[in-house]
Design an enzyme around this catalytic site. Structure first.
Site: not given
Ligand SMILES: [Zn+2]
Length: 353
Positions: A167-168
């Site tokens: 996600h990051e």
């Molecule tokens: Zn986020």
């Protein structure tokens, strides 16, 4: 571009921490104090470190560089593992190394992307960032990531979760691909795309399919005092925890103020709408194909501008689906599958109405 609109939140959004703190959760309260000082740190770091930005770009292959912040707020404090280096005794370092490697492999093999910037940019991780920090974040100005240890109560270690790391990293990809502004619908699309990549990588690594996956985001990092099973559910938005108000239909979209209290216009709230559409498309054509479609569509900068709305993302995805099916890269039914999915979440493109 206006720095106010850059991605400015952690994996755990501040508005959620505030709700938990209001309910008397001490760990959430402490995290908020830490986050405030990190904001300050980021600003200072930009001033001191700006000459370094882009200096670590490699035109061939990304190097993973894992730094130990040793529970301080320092970036690049102590290099503890680099590309090709052996296992170390600190398993959090090994987790960051392995999971980011799996994400790099997914980007390369399934999406045809060479690291975050598509030019083999090195990945700089700062683990054990701050003391018991309940968060993880991509820092746009530094092009680095920082991961807290969690306090063991509200959240546990952030480096151990593939969907958190992917996600990051995907926030970094969005920054390079279309610069979606971190507010309102464009911010929700920015968050959505990170959940798309987070889920796709997670399912691939765990050998799951759209049918067998749980579609939860952040389920591996929630601790014993967190009031729920995860931060979000792409399959059933609004069901992940006690305060999860994510809608799954555009009828429930409201224009919120652009401030921290309102999650910058609801970026983690309204991501539930496109998230549900992605889940529905994945069920029909498979998660990897759906992720490839989304990723390809994300490059249509004529339609997906930095302030794009949901309907524009839909339009770009439909056009891309037409192109990719024409080239035999996606199943023929993909265009109607996408139209149906977006109709189910209340988004209709002007070209198809
Ligand atoms: Zn986020």
């Amino acid at each position: 571009m206006d720095k106010d609109h850059l991605h400015k939140d952690g994996f755990v959004p501040k508005h959620l921490l505030k709700k938990l703190a209001k309910e008397g959760n001490e760990e959430a309260e402490k995290t908020l104090v830490k986050m405030a000082s990190i904001e300050q740190k980021k600003t200072n770091a930009v001033k001191n470190d700006s000459s370094e930005v882009h200096s670590f770009i490699d035109s061939t292959q990304a190097q993973r560089l894992i730094y130990d912040s040793e529970n301080t707020k320092e970036f690049k404090r102590k290099l503890v593992r680099e590309e090709g280096g052996p296992l170390v005794s600190d398993e959090n370092v090994n987790f960051a190394y392995d999971l980011s490697g799996q994400t790099l492999d997914y980007l390369k093999n399934k999406l045809g992307r060479n690291s975050i910037n598509d030019q083999g940019m090195n990945l700089i991780f700062n683990v054990h960032y701050d003391e018991n920090l309940n968060n993880a974040m991509w820092i746009p100005n530094l092009e680095q990531m920082a991961f807290g240890d969690g306090d063991g109560k509200l959240f546990i270690n952030f480096t151990r979760s593939i969907d958190v790391i992917a996600h990051e990293m995907a926030h970094g990809v969005t920054q390079f691909v279309n610069e979606l502004a971190y507010s309102h619908q464009s911010g929700a699309l920015n968050e959505h795309f990170s959940d798309v990549i987070g889920s796709a990588v997670k399912q691939h690594v765990k050998g799951q399919t759209a049918e067998t996956a749980d579609w939860l985001i952040g389920d591996e990092i929630v601790g014993p005092t967190f009031p729920g099973k995860a931060l979000r559910s792409m399959k059933e938005p609004g069901t992940a925890h006690q305060f999860d108000k994510q809608p799954a239909h555009f009828d429930d979209y409201r224009e919120l103020p652009f401030d921290e209290e309102n999650d910058w216009g609801g970026v983690h709230l309204y991501s539930g709408i496109p998230n549900k559409a992605f889940y529905l498309v994945s069920l029909e054509i498979g998660t990897d194909r759906a992720a490839f479609l989304w990723y390809t569509a994300w490059h249509n900068r004529q339609i997906i501008r930095p302030n794009a709305k949901f309907v524009e993302a839909f339009e770009a995805i439909i056009k891309t689906a037409e192109t990719l099916t024409g080239q035999g890269k996606l199943p023929q039914q993909t265009v109607s599958v996408v139209e149906n999915a977006f109709r189910q979440v209340g988004i209709k493109s002007p070209v198809t109405v």
